[in-house]
Design an enzyme around this catalytic site. Sequence first.
Site, short mmCIF file in Angstrom:
data_model
loop_
_atom_site.label_atom_id
_atom_site.label_comp_id
_atom_site.label_asym_id
_atom_site.label_seq_id
_atom_site.Cartn_x
_atom_site.Cartn_y
_atom_site.Cartn_z
N LYS A 1 38.70 38.94 24.75
CA LYS A 1 37.95 39.09 26.01
C LYS A 1 36.50 38.63 25.86
O LYS A 1 35.99 37.93 26.71
CB LYS A 1 37.94 40.55 26.48
N ARG B 1 38.59 50.36 32.37
CA ARG B 1 39.48 50.64 31.26
C ARG B 1 40.52 51.70 31.63
O ARG B 1 41.41 51.99 30.84
CB ARG B 1 38.66 51.19 30.08
N ARG C 1 37.21 40.97 11.26
CA ARG C 1 35.83 40.81 11.72
C ARG C 1 34.85 41.49 10.76
O ARG C 1 35.11 42.57 10.25
CB ARG C 1 35.68 41.45 13.11
N ARG D 1 32.73 47.10 11.09
CA ARG D 1 32.26 48.11 12.05
C ARG D 1 33.12 49.36 11.89
O ARG D 1 34.32 49.26 11.66
CB ARG D 1 32.40 47.57 13.48
N ARG E 1 42.74 52.80 18.67
CA ARG E 1 42.25 52.06 19.85
C ARG E 1 43.39 51.39 20.58
O ARG E 1 43.42 51.35 21.81
CB ARG E 1 41.23 51.01 19.42
P1 ADP Z 1 36.95 46.55 22.25
O1 ADP Z 1 36.70 45.69 21.08
O2 ADP Z 1 37.98 47.62 22.09
O3 ADP Z 1 37.09 45.80 23.55
P2 ADP Z 1 34.39 47.45 23.18
O4 ADP Z 1 33.32 46.76 22.41
O5 ADP Z 1 34.69 46.99 24.55
O6 ADP Z 1 35.69 47.47 22.29
O7 ADP Z 1 34.08 49.00 23.27
C1 ADP Z 1 33.77 49.79 22.14
C2 ADP Z 1 33.93 51.26 22.47
O8 ADP Z 1 33.09 51.60 23.57
C3 ADP Z 1 35.33 51.63 22.94
O9 ADP Z 1 36.18 51.92 21.84
C4 ADP Z 1 35.05 52.87 23.79
O10 ADP Z 1 34.81 54.00 22.99
C5 ADP Z 1 33.74 52.52 24.46
N1 ADP Z 1 33.93 51.85 25.77
C6 ADP Z 1 33.61 50.57 26.12
N2 ADP Z 1 33.91 50.31 27.39
C7 ADP Z 1 34.44 51.45 27.89
C8 ADP Z 1 34.97 51.83 29.18
N3 ADP Z 1 35.03 50.96 30.21
N4 ADP Z 1 35.45 53.10 29.32
C9 ADP Z 1 35.41 53.98 28.31
N5 ADP Z 1 34.95 53.69 27.08
C10 ADP Z 1 34.46 52.45 26.87
#
Ligand code: ADP
Length: 215
Positions: free
Chosen positions: A13, A88, A127, A162, A173
């Site tokens: 994404k 989400r 990563r 990370r 996740r």
């Molecule tokens: P990913 O690599 O899973 O897309 P992100 O960088 O988007 O991860 O998000 C990292 C963390 O931030 C998620 O694991 C969650 O804890 C939190 N997070 C991000 N966006 C949202 C959202 N829209 N709703 C709830 N939690 C979120």
Amino acid sequence: MRIIMLGAPGVGKGTISSELTKLYNIPQISTGDILRSEVSKGSEIGKKAESFMKGGGLVPDDIIMECVESRLSEDDCTNGFILDGFPRTIAQAELLKTLLHRKSLSLNAIINLEAPEDLIMRRLTSRRTCSNPSCQAIFNIYTKPPKRDGVCDFCESPLVQREDEKEEVIMHRLRVYKENTLPLIEYYKNEPIFFSIPCIDPKETVDGIRRRLDS
Ligand code: ADP
Ligand code: ZN
């Protein structure tokens, strides 16, 4: 152009969104990035979000909506935006609908990126991020390795995995994604602006999206 980007963690994404950013001159709004920056600033929002993020769970909707609403009211969003990692949950999708309605904005596309799970796992565990908070460059041990093992090309700080990219956390996740976010596909799939597209080779994906959006 106003776009929602959906897909599992690690599907790409972020990569695809940042390409579309250049093509359509619109900002990429990643709730994950916003939250990480709040955490590193030590803000009130950051303090509330941190524990949820560490374990790979979801941050509560009210915190997320506060971040999204204030970000959408910034000047660079007048041209449109790409929402990356938001909504989400179905609840967030409903709240977004209300928010857009209130701002008299409509969406142009809801894009669902797809890739096989083994590829996703491989991408997520490969990563490596620069540990220097003011650099945070991202490498990939297979596709974008640093010149020297474990060392950042730009600032020579050690590269780390990370906390939320360790294998157990990733498994969690992916479970959270299946339970909370996958139902969003059902929620959106009858909208005429919804479409799914494979994300194996990013260039092909971007071309496919362009064809669709420019037609
Ligand atoms: P990913 O690599 O899973 O897309 P992100 O960088 O988007 O991860 O998000 C990292 C963390 O931030 C998620 O694991 C969650 O804890 C939190 N997070 C991000 N966006 C949202 C959202 N829209 N709703 C709830 N939690 C979120
Ligand atoms: Zn660095």
